[in-house]
Design a protein around this motif. Structure first.
Motif, mmCIF file in Angstrom:
data_model
loop_
_atom_site.group_PDB
_atom_site.id
_atom_site.type_symbol
_atom_site.label_atom_id
_atom_site.label_comp_id
_atom_site.label_asym_id
_atom_site.label_seq_id
_atom_site.Cartn_x
_atom_site.Cartn_y
_atom_site.Cartn_z
ATOM 1 N N LYS A 153 0.811 -1.213 0.000
ATOM 2 C CA LYS A 153 0.000 0.000 0.000
ATOM 3 C C LYS A 153 0.848 1.268 0.000
ATOM 4 C CE LYS A 153 -4.312 -1.743 1.950
ATOM 5 N NZ LYS A 153 -5.335 -1.555 3.013
ATOM 6 N N CYS A 154 1.963 1.248 0.706
ATOM 7 C CA CYS A 154 2.856 2.418 0.692
ATOM 8 C C CYS A 154 3.400 2.668 -0.711
ATOM 9 C CB CYS A 154 4.013 2.222 1.665
ATOM 10 S SG CYS A 154 3.586 2.522 3.380
ATOM 11 N N CYS A 155 3.793 1.608 -1.381
ATOM 12 C CA CYS A 155 4.328 1.764 -2.733
ATOM 13 C C CYS A 155 3.236 2.254 -3.682
ATOM 14 C CB CYS A 155 4.912 0.447 -3.220
ATOM 15 S SG CYS A 155 6.460 -0.001 -2.392
ATOM 16 N N ALA A 156 2.011 1.745 -3.533
ATOM 17 C CA ALA A 156 0.900 2.221 -4.364
ATOM 18 C C ALA A 156 0.701 3.715 -4.159
ATOM 19 C CB ALA A 156 -0.377 1.449 -4.027
ATOM 20 N N GLY A 157 0.758 4.164 -2.913
ATOM 21 C CA GLY A 157 0.614 5.585 -2.623
ATOM 22 C C GLY A 157 1.722 6.422 -3.227
ATOM 23 N N SER A 158 2.919 5.881 -3.267
ATOM 24 C CA SER A 158 4.051 6.614 -3.850
ATOM 25 C C SER A 158 3.863 6.843 -5.342
ATOM 26 C CB SER A 158 5.356 5.843 -3.607
ATOM 27 O OG SER A 158 5.628 5.728 -2.231
ATOM 28 N N PHE A 159 3.344 5.838 -6.045
ATOM 29 C CA PHE A 159 3.075 6.009 -7.477
ATOM 30 C C PHE A 159 1.862 6.907 -7.691
ATOM 31 C CE2 PHE A 159 5.703 2.185 -7.662
ATOM 32 C CZ PHE A 159 6.516 2.479 -8.749
ATOM 33 N N ARG A 160 0.857 6.784 -6.846
ATOM 34 C CA ARG A 160 -0.338 7.614 -6.982
ATOM 35 C C ARG A 160 0.000 9.089 -6.809
ATOM 36 N NH1 ARG A 160 -4.847 5.513 -3.163
ATOM 37 N NH2 ARG A 160 -4.111 3.599 -4.178
ATOM 38 N N SER A 161 0.948 9.386 -5.936
ATOM 39 C CA SER A 161 1.357 10.774 -5.709
ATOM 40 C C SER A 161 2.331 11.275 -6.766
ATOM 41 C CB SER A 161 2.019 10.898 -4.332
ATOM 42 O OG SER A 161 3.288 10.250 -4.320
ATOM 43 N N ARG A 162 2.752 10.367 -7.656
ATOM 44 C CA ARG A 162 3.719 10.649 -8.713
ATOM 45 C C ARG A 162 5.127 10.931 -8.167
ATOM 46 N NH1 ARG A 162 -1.156 11.867 -10.931
ATOM 47 N NH2 ARG A 162 -1.419 11.364 -13.138
ATOM 48 N N SER A 163 5.377 10.515 -6.942
ATOM 49 C CA SER A 163 6.737 10.581 -6.416
ATOM 50 C C SER A 163 7.606 9.516 -7.074
ATOM 51 C CB SER A 163 6.733 10.376 -4.899
ATOM 52 O OG SER A 163 5.989 11.377 -4.255
ATOM 53 N N LEU A 164 6.981 8.414 -7.478
ATOM 54 C CA LEU A 164 7.661 7.366 -8.223
ATOM 55 C C LEU A 164 7.044 7.246 -9.604
ATOM 56 C CD1 LEU A 164 8.084 4.507 -5.568
ATOM 57 C CD2 LEU A 164 9.798 6.163 -6.326
ATOM 58 N N GLN A 165 7.870 6.856 -10.560
ATOM 59 C CA GLN A 165 7.446 6.691 -11.949
ATOM 60 C C GLN A 165 7.833 5.282 -12.413
ATOM 61 O OE1 GLN A 165 5.841 9.359 -12.969
ATOM 62 N NE2 GLN A 165 6.543 10.644 -11.270
ATOM 63 N N LEU A 166 7.358 4.907 -13.575
ATOM 64 C CA LEU A 166 7.794 3.657 -14.205
ATOM 65 C C LEU A 166 8.246 3.986 -15.618
ATOM 66 C CD1 LEU A 166 7.227 1.056 -16.148
ATOM 67 C CD2 LEU A 166 8.205 0.669 -13.899
ATOM 68 N N TYR A 167 9.519 3.773 -15.887
ATOM 69 C CA TYR A 167 10.083 4.092 -17.202
ATOM 70 C C TYR A 167 10.410 2.822 -17.981
ATOM 71 C CZ TYR A 167 10.914 8.733 -15.161
ATOM 72 O OH TYR A 167 10.762 9.953 -14.551
ATOM 73 N N GLN A 168 10.032 2.818 -19.243
ATOM 74 C CA GLN A 168 10.581 1.872 -20.219
ATOM 75 C C GLN A 168 11.424 2.687 -21.180
ATOM 76 O OE1 GLN A 168 7.809 -0.668 -22.249
ATOM 77 N NE2 GLN A 168 7.570 -2.041 -20.499
ATOM 78 N N VAL A 169 12.717 2.391 -21.199
ATOM 79 C CA VAL A 169 13.666 3.128 -22.023
ATOM 80 C C VAL A 169 14.201 2.199 -23.105
ATOM 81 C CG1 VAL A 169 15.751 4.552 -22.021
ATOM 82 C CG2 VAL A 169 14.301 4.457 -19.973
ATOM 83 N N VAL A 170 14.083 2.620 -24.373
ATOM 84 C CA VAL A 170 14.604 1.838 -25.500
ATOM 85 C C VAL A 170 15.960 2.415 -25.884
ATOM 86 C CG1 VAL A 170 14.224 1.064 -27.862
ATOM 87 C CG2 VAL A 170 12.270 1.329 -26.305
ATOM 88 N N LEU A 171 16.976 1.547 -25.877
ATOM 89 C CA LEU A 171 18.355 1.973 -26.121
ATOM 90 C C LEU A 171 18.931 1.244 -27.326
ATOM 91 C CD1 LEU A 171 19.536 1.651 -22.409
ATOM 92 C CD2 LEU A 171 18.849 3.760 -23.559
#
Length: 401
Positions: free
Chosen positions: A369-387
């Protein structure tokens, strides 16, 4: 009764009937700590013992001392010990992080200790690399089988057109394969293969040949079972010890364990292991700010020696070795993924409770739940980077054009 900073101030004001004058007023340390915490939470619309589902309900008033002295470790451990409860811990964390209370409540000295450790030590050295596997990923395949979907993907799903966790994970895995431009007989190195979710799908649907690396014995055991009929080789090995040359590279949810002191080593290793014109898809959690260290409670109980990179840190690490062709952020999908995992965990708890105690239940629920809250607040992101592999000037000169 709800506890607010205003109410505490009124109770101990010079005009209060119970306090004849200010000099005679004695405020014990617990009350001071309670006042301080209530004042901080007010900024986020959170009330101690309030009526909203995100308001914490206090069972042991010593929690205020613990939060004041130990920061995020005190908050998390006191929850594990049952000193406080909250109907919606995820929303509590969303509000706290949106108001940037995490910077206040982390605990100054605890934060400094972790910051110094990240700066002075290589907490993700080869010697320490297997610690997170032993602590977190080896917790038990029964736990992860119950919590995850049938793919056993332990990373963010892609919910754009998905209606279930399983659909979201399949969509994510196929999205990665499409970004890799995966085709029949491509040789692929997966750095951090988990329980074999990507390897199984890429080999089955796309005909690729996969070599997966993991630092978890339990992950390797289950991945071997799932992929034993496929052109998949799962190795219990750190990426720094691996040799070979591959058409494509992929890393899904592993870069969070690399650490700032090893970013260059990681990218240099990936460059060394990739054929010219190869494609590398890096899927990682990212922070909204560039800093060192990680949350102390998460570090102690969930992801030992972890370090969440910012996009700037990722870009700087890639630059000498790769050309960044695409960056895709779908961090809000992780909120939904984590809450789906939590729902599965809750449903499975009657079965899991025979192997895990109540303190583990509270710890795991708090983590998700803490991690869900972190993403909901946009403090954490999820990146897919193509290199794309960057060739040296000499390599470019020799390459046919």
């Amino acid at each position: 009764m709800a506890v607010t900073a205003d109410r505490i101030t009124r109770e101990f004001s010079p005009n209060s009937p119970s306090t004849p004058n200010h000099r005679e007023m004695v405020i014990d340390s617990t009350r001071k700590a309670e006042y301080w915490l209530a004042k901080q939470l007010d900024k986020a619309g959170i009330t101690l013992n309030g009526s909203n589902p995100w308001d914490p309900q206090i069972h042991n008033r010593q929690v205020f001392h613990r939060v004041l002295s130990e920061g995020s470790i005190g908050i998390g451990e006191s929850y594990m010990d049952g000193w406080w409860d909250c109907e919606q811990v995820d929303e509590l964390m969303t509000r706290a992080m949106t108001a940037q209370l995490d910077e206040t409540l982390t605990g100054r000295w605890t934060f400094i200790k972790h910051w110094l450790a990240a700066r002075l030590m290589n907490r993700q050295s080869i010697k320490r690399a297997f610690q997170v596997g032993e602590q977190h990923y080896d917790a038990g395949n029964d736990l992860y089988t119950a919590m995850l979907d049938p793919t056993m993907a332990y990373s963010c799903g892609y919910w754009q057109e998905a209606n279930s966790l399983h659909e979201a994970q399949l969509a994510k895995l196929n999205l990665v394969c499409q970004k890799l431009q995966l085709k029949q007989d491509d040789s692929v190195l997966e750095i951090g293969c988990g329980w074999g979710s990507f390897a199984e799908l890429a080999a089955t649907r796309y005909g690729a040949k996969i070599t997966g690396l993991t630092i978890s014995k339990e992950q390797k055991r289950l991945a071997d079972e799932r992929c034993n009929h496929l052109p998949v080789d799962i190795l219990l090995q750190d990426y720094r010890h691996h040799d070979g040359l591959y058409d494509k590279l992929v890393s899904i949810g592993m870069f969070e364990h690399v650490g700032q002191k090893n970013y260059d080593t990681y990218m240099r290793s990936a460059h060394r292991l990739m054929k010219d014109e190869g494609i590398f898809v890096l899927h990682t959690i990212g922070k909204d700010k560039s800093d060192l260290g990680t949350d102390p409670w998460i570090d102690k109980y969930i992801f030992r020696n972890g370090a969440i990179p910012s996009l700037r840190q990722i870009s700087a690490a890639c630059e000498p070795y790769f050309v960044v062709e695409d960056v895709h952020n779908f961090g809000q999908d992780y909120d939904r993924t984590l809450m789906a995992w939590h729902d599965n965990f809750e449903r499975a708890w009657p079965m899991l409770s025979t192997a895990y105690d109540n303190r583990f239940y509270r710890m795991w629920s708090y983590y998700l739940k803490c991690c869900a809250g972190s993403f909901r607040s946009r403090s954490l992101q999820l990146y897919q980077v193509v290199l794309r592999k960057r060739l040296t000037p000499m390599d470019r000169y020799k390459s046919p054009r």
